[in-house]
Scaffold this active site. Structure first.
Site, mmCIF file in Angstrom:
data_model
loop_
_atom_site.group_PDB
_atom_site.id
_atom_site.type_symbol
_atom_site.label_atom_id
_atom_site.label_comp_id
_atom_site.label_asym_id
_atom_site.label_seq_id
_atom_site.Cartn_x
_atom_site.Cartn_y
_atom_site.Cartn_z
ATOM 1 C CB CYS A 33 20.903 75.811 -20.083
ATOM 2 S SG CYS A 33 20.091 74.320 -19.466
ATOM 3 C CB CYS A 36 17.844 77.079 -18.458
ATOM 4 S SG CYS A 36 19.104 76.267 -17.446
#
Length: 113
Positions: A33, A36
């Site tokens: 991600c 992230c």
């Protein structure tokens, strides 16, 4: 305790999380991600001052019951727990200061306090 570098594919059971004592932060996300990955320096910076706080970095996604039990919808989501009870939440943190403020809400003293 302290900061974990990798998302664990093995998630604890919700009962285990609810039974935790002291300050704990659950971080839900994935290694692929972009949000992230972008948040990792902010998270690391904030946690550097709070080494006593338990950090559980849990890989999330479809069919992952722990994330669903916390109603996680976006990554990364940080859930701040005191004795197994949620006291704060940050979705897609924008600054280390924002994370540090939530760590203070846990009642955690920073290394500089």
């Amino acid at each position: 305790m302290g900061l974990n570098a990798e998302y664990s594919t093995e998630a604890p059971d919700r009962r285990e999380i609810d039974a935790l004592r002291d300050a704990t932060v659950l971080e839900f996300g994935t290694g692929w991600c972009g949000f992230c990955r972008g948040a990792q320096p902010l998270i690391a910076e904030a946690f550097a001052a709070f080494p006593q706080v338990r950090h559980l970095k849990i890989e999330d996604g479809p069919g992952r019951p722990l994330g669903r039990s916390f109603r996680v919808k976006l990554w990364p989501t940080l859930v701040f727990l005191r004795d197994g009870v949620e006291v704060a939440r940050i979705v897609r943190p924008g600054s280390a200061a924002e994370i540090a403020a939530a760590l203070h809400v846990l009642g955690a003293a920073s290394a500089t306090d």
